[in-house]
Scaffold this motif. Structure first.
Motif, PDB file in Angstrom:
ATOM      1  N   UNK A 171       0.804  -1.223   0.000  1.00  0.00           N
ATOM      2  CA  UNK A 171       0.000   0.000   0.000  1.00  0.00           C
ATOM      3  C   UNK A 171       0.846   1.287   0.000  1.00  0.00           C
ATOM      4  N   UNK A 172       1.901   1.380   0.842  1.00  0.00           N
ATOM      5  CA  UNK A 172       2.671   2.634   0.857  1.00  0.00           C
ATOM      6  C   UNK A 172       3.283   2.974  -0.506  1.00  0.00           C
ATOM      7  N   UNK A 173       3.442   1.948  -1.337  1.00  0.00           N
ATOM      8  CA  UNK A 173       4.022   2.184  -2.653  1.00  0.00           C
ATOM      9  C   UNK A 173       3.041   2.897  -3.598  1.00  0.00           C
ATOM     10  N   UNK A 174       1.822   3.100  -3.133  1.00  0.00           N
ATOM     11  CA  UNK A 174       0.823   3.843  -3.909  1.00  0.00           C
ATOM     12  C   UNK A 174       0.639   5.261  -3.379  1.00  0.00           C
ATOM     13  N   UNK A 175       1.463   5.651  -2.415  1.00  0.00           N
ATOM     14  CA  UNK A 175       1.194   6.905  -1.708  1.00  0.00           C
ATOM     15  C   UNK A 175       2.320   7.916  -1.904  1.00  0.00           C
ATOM     16  N   UNK A 176       1.934   9.134  -2.202  1.00  0.00           N
ATOM     17  CA  UNK A 176       2.860  10.267  -2.180  1.00  0.00           C
ATOM     18  C   UNK A 176       2.362  11.245  -1.136  1.00  0.00           C
ATOM     19  N   UNK A 177       3.224  11.531  -0.178  1.00  0.00           N
ATOM     20  CA  UNK A 177       2.892  12.458   0.891  1.00  0.00           C
ATOM     21  C   UNK A 177       3.529  13.813   0.580  1.00  0.00           C
ATOM     22  N   UNK A 178       2.755  14.887   0.701  1.00  0.00           N
ATOM     23  CA  UNK A 178       3.321  16.235   0.548  1.00  0.00           C
ATOM     24  C   UNK A 178       3.036  16.983   1.842  1.00  0.00           C
ATOM     25  N   UNK A 179       4.090  17.297   2.562  1.00  0.00           N
ATOM     26  CA  UNK A 179       3.907  17.830   3.913  1.00  0.00           C
ATOM     27  C   UNK A 179       5.148  18.615   4.341  1.00  0.00           C
ATOM     28  N   UNK A 180       5.180  18.999   5.584  1.00  0.00           N
ATOM     29  CA  UNK A 180       6.324  19.717   6.139  1.00  0.00           C
ATOM     30  C   UNK A 180       7.596  18.877   6.043  1.00  0.00           C
ATOM     31  N   UNK A 181       8.710  19.562   5.986  1.00  0.00           N
ATOM     32  CA  UNK A 181       9.987  18.867   5.821  1.00  0.00           C
ATOM     33  C   UNK A 181      10.273  17.872   6.941  1.00  0.00           C
ATOM     34  N   UNK A 182       9.919  18.248   8.156  1.00  0.00           N
ATOM     35  CA  UNK A 182      10.317  17.377   9.274  1.00  0.00           C
ATOM     36  C   UNK A 182       9.208  17.097  10.285  1.00  0.00           C
ATOM     37  N   UNK A 183       8.222  17.967  10.398  1.00  0.00           N
ATOM     38  CA  UNK A 183       7.243  17.825  11.477  1.00  0.00           C
ATOM     39  C   UNK A 183       5.968  17.104  11.033  1.00  0.00           C
ATOM     40  N   UNK A 184       5.233  16.601  12.012  1.00  0.00           N
ATOM     41  CA  UNK A 184       3.866  16.140  11.793  1.00  0.00           C
ATOM     42  C   UNK A 184       3.711  14.668  11.467  1.00  0.00           C
ATOM     43  N   UNK A 185       2.460  14.221  11.579  1.00  0.00           N
ATOM     44  CA  UNK A 185       2.126  12.804  11.397  1.00  0.00           C
ATOM     45  C   UNK A 185       2.460  12.305  10.006  1.00  0.00           C
ATOM     46  N   UNK A 186       2.220  13.120   8.991  1.00  0.00           N
ATOM     47  CA  UNK A 186       2.442  12.632   7.631  1.00  0.00           C
ATOM     48  C   UNK A 186       3.924  12.418   7.352  1.00  0.00           C
ATOM     49  N   UNK A 187       4.747  13.322   7.887  1.00  0.00           N
ATOM     50  CA  UNK A 187       6.198  13.145   7.717  1.00  0.00           C
ATOM     51  C   UNK A 187       6.644  11.857   8.420  1.00  0.00           C
ATOM     52  N   UNK A 188       6.121  11.660   9.631  1.00  0.00           N
ATOM     53  CA  UNK A 188       6.457  10.443  10.375  1.00  0.00           C
ATOM     54  C   UNK A 188       5.978   9.201   9.625  1.00  0.00           C
ATOM     55  N   UNK A 189       4.802   9.292   9.061  1.00  0.00           N
ATOM     56  CA  UNK A 189       4.253   8.180   8.285  1.00  0.00           C
ATOM     57  C   UNK A 189       5.165   7.846   7.102  1.00  0.00           C
ATOM     58  N   UNK A 190       5.631   8.880   6.430  1.00  0.00           N
ATOM     59  CA  UNK A 190       6.520   8.671   5.279  1.00  0.00           C
ATOM     60  C   UNK A 190       7.811   7.993   5.718  1.00  0.00           C
ATOM     61  N   UNK A 191       8.332   8.451   6.851  1.00  0.00           N
ATOM     62  CA  UNK A 191       9.580   7.848   7.352  1.00  0.00           C
ATOM     63  C   UNK A 191       9.359   6.387   7.728  1.00  0.00           C
ATOM     64  N   UNK A 192       8.254   6.131   8.423  1.00  0.00           N
ATOM     65  CA  UNK A 192       7.970   4.772   8.890  1.00  0.00           C
ATOM     66  C   UNK A 192       7.717   3.795   7.747  1.00  0.00           C
ATOM     67  N   UNK A 193       6.956   4.255   6.770  1.00  0.00           N
ATOM     68  CA  UNK A 193       6.526   3.317   5.724  1.00  0.00           C
ATOM     69  C   UNK A 193       7.441   3.345   4.512  1.00  0.00           C
ATOM     70  N   UNK A 194       8.271   4.376   4.406  1.00  0.00           N
ATOM     71  CA  UNK A 194       9.111   4.504   3.231  1.00  0.00           C
ATOM     72  C   UNK A 194       8.369   4.958   1.983  1.00  0.00           C
TER      73      UNK A 194
END
Lengths: 460, 460
Positions: A171-194
């Motif tokens: 599933x994460x391979x279908x996702x592009x996150x556009x968010x703050x450079x370092x803060x917030x849930x979406x950034x953390x999600x991107x880091x966690x899921x790759x």
């Protein structure tokens, strides 16, 4: 003209019944506009928060292209965002992509079908899944803070559907996150899921973000030439920067006229393009204008119109209603799709012979002129903006132009055009109702207020 | 409640910073509302022009069904009309048909794909032909006078394309004309060619025509239950007719509050439903309101909003801008498509756990309540309308309810809510520019006015 022509003879002088704007008043704003322009330029140099949009024309677009092209691997793209994380995308699509883009067979299109999930109405969100195969769909999820409630609710919903369809690991391979450079849930999600991610540059607010990755990635996916878009924005930036005398600078004049007419009691700002392709531009402008200028008890209300349709809906009010509006009509002179209205060999239609063999685009221009003349004749102030053609380059220029005008107007009104403190109260109340930790008191307050509304009610 | 609940505790009383509406003022309008209601009822009985919409709930629908079902023989239907000859159709589609209706494969839909050609933008008109096979397409052309320039220009274009595709003799067999019973070019065209036709009842104006053939035929084609739609309208008519005391009648209260807040300087009327399915209802209402009430220097300006989206676009202005608006929020309590927001097993998203397992529809309701509370807290008047569910029956009721409210408000404002003299000037100017016989003088006048606008201009 390279980009636009501003015609403003119908907005100054003493022909109005109501309060008029004297040309002298306009010129008197020279110093204040100079100061406002300096304040903007300085804000960029100092990297101040909110000023980042002024640098967007000159950004690196390598990653935008990379991910935009990656989206081409999918049949569908769903952008999940709200406000500034959706309106710009819709505006670019409306202006530069076929109006029935999603209905055109995939082989004939330049890219995936494009949907926007920008409300937490389950009817709307579920309906997208009725028409897309989620296993062949990419999600773009956009929130600078990573905590926008509506966006995250939709993200949880669509991501879960993805997981069900393609499995949790894919599933994460279908996702592009556009968010703050370092803060917030979406950034953390991107880091966690790759999953893939892009950054909203610090200093760029939501309503000024269309020329960042927020607006550009989906544009690339739909085949829009974003290099020309940015180039147009940059050209307008340079042009405006080189004109430091009010009567020489259409953005300064437009800003000053908005300010002066508002000060004289016209609290409504009607933007009425004569082009189907600018319908969503007006929606985008309405956010830009309302959030930037509506504060400290001030701010004119943007009203979205569309010519010629609103001649048969709003023009009655515009011409014979109160003198409480400043009108701006936008004409696009050239169209790519000319239609010559055919004559029909039907005697019953001979009354229509005045239409035969006329260009429909010319007719639309005449309608715009007729409306401007009728409004002006009714004693109300009307501005006219001419655009030679609608292309990525000219649209990029217009975007930058209006952003600059609104920011400048904010400075004239002595408010901060880059904050939006007034949206926080409602957010806190929503958090409270939703049972988020730390917001119990806000819930009580909102319930009390809502209870006061409910003191009086009547059913039918 | 059968249809709706009007909550108005947030619009009367002394809590506002600006001018407040005293409950006593409301009750004082009892006599004027009684008179207005009598005037309406008498207008029907006397068959006066403009009052015909009051009888539409009780019409014969045989021909509407016949032609609506006939449209089922085609793959596509293009409705050609503008203003009241398009907005109602779009409103019904938006509220009662799948949002991506045209994208659903024909076999799975209840009827033909549906398009509206409501502007003379060649880009828009030509684009429809890119996605429909005109030889499998029916045209509905709607103009009461049979001379609406935009509609007739598009009709000439699409009819010519039909002739090219299926031949001149077969083309009329693809056309349904909806126009005056006896007058005008379209009626003559129907007689000459033998194409199908329906009548817009005399006494029904464009903006009040959605419950006539104008709005109903395409609705039948899309599978909308118009019997329930009309039944709902009739039920509301009867209910309203049985309540002759202001505090007992939500339409009277709504009308009175609009009137009083306008008189106290609130010249903007924001209608903000929290439902994707009511987005076009607001467009339809905006015409109803603007054309009916914008005259003799009076009339509040309708502003179209949509929750929760406009929380991220307009609410900043609504809460912190000037106190120049009366807000009406509409909540639809029940949805057919519930979504439970799923919890995702991602530690990075734990900040969002307050969303997990909540109903998205409930969230939307909370957002509406939060916005109402935030606006009220900011000192501005806010109304709240609750609708149990959105069905043909309740929508029919709402249509009739708002038509009645607007007509009544016109009477309070002492203007004629059924005429629209202010749209004629622009029409004459357009005729002049287009070279129509007899309009040369109007052309000169319009050119002079446009020349005055052009005295001042600046290019970029």
């Amino acid at each position: 003209m390279d980009f636009l022509k501003l015609v403003y003879g119908g907005s100054t002088g003493a022909v109005f019944k109501g309060p008029a704007v004297d040309p002298v008043e306009l010129e008197k704003l020279q110093n204040r506009l100079e100061e406002a322009d300096k304040w903007l330029r300085q804000g960029i140099d100092e990297g101040n928060d909110g000023f980042g949009w002024l640098k967007l024309p000159y950004q690196q677009t390598e990653h935008v292209f990379e991910y935009g092209n990656w989206l081409g691997n999918f049949e569908n793209v769903v952008q999940i965002g709200i406000g500034g994380s959706a309106l710009g995308n819709l505006m670019l699509r409306n202006a530069l992509v076929h109006p029935y883009y999603n209905e055109i067979p995939l082989q004939k299109r330049k890219g995936p079908a494009f949907y926007v999930a920008d409300n937490v109405d389950p009817h709307g969100s579920k309906s997208i899944l009725d028409v897309v195969d989620i296993s062949r769909t990419a999600l773009i999820v956009v929130s600078k803070s990573g905590s926008t409630a509506e966006t995250m609710a939709n993200f949880l919903y669509f991501f879960h559907q993805l997981e069900l369809a393609v499995g949790a690991s894919m599933a994460p391979d279908h996702v592009l996150v556009i968010t703050d450079e370092s803060r917030g849930s979406l950034r953390a999600f991107a880091k966690d899921t790759g999953c893939r991610s892009l950054t909203i540059p610090s200093g760029v607010g939501g309503r000024y973000s269309v020329l960042s990755a927020v607006g550009l990635v989906s544009a690339v996916a739909m085949g829009i030439d974003i290099e020309n878009l940015l180039e147009g924005a940059g050209e307008v930036d340079e042009k405006l920067n080189s004109r430091k005398v009010i009567l020489d600078n259409p953005a300064w004049i437009l800003s000053a006229l908005h300010y002066l007419h508002y000060r004289k009691g016209r609290n409504i700002d009607v933007l009425m393009p004569y082009s189907d392709r600018l319908e969503d531009f007006v929606e985008w402008y309405a956010q830009l204008c309302a959030e930037s200028l509506g504060k400290q008890g001030q701010g004119f209300t943007p009203v979205r119109a569309l010519g010629s349709i609103d001649q048969h809906s709003q023009v009655q009010l515009y011409t014979e209603g109160p003198d409480d509006k400043l009108f701006t009509i936008i004409e696009v002179k050239r169209t790519d799709n000319p239609i010559s209205i055919p004559g029909v060999n039907q005697p019953s239609l001979k009354e229509l012979s005045y239409l035969y063999e006329k260009e429909m685009g010319q007719m639309l221009s005449y309608e715009a002129m007729a409306t401007a003349a009728a409004i002006y004749r009714s004693g109300k102030p009307v501005l006219w903006i001419e655009v030679e053609e609608l292309s990525p380059r000219t649209l990029g220029g217009m975007i930058f132009f209006f952003e600059y005008v609104v920011a400048l107007t904010g400075r004239l009104l002595e408010i901060d055009p880059f904050d939006q403190p007034g949206v926080e109260q409602g957010k806190r109340y929503t958090y409270g109702f939703m049972g988020r930790k730390g917001y119990a008191e806000h819930r009580r307050e909102a319930e009390d207020l809502f209870h006061m509304l409910n003191r009086k009610s009547i059913e039918l």
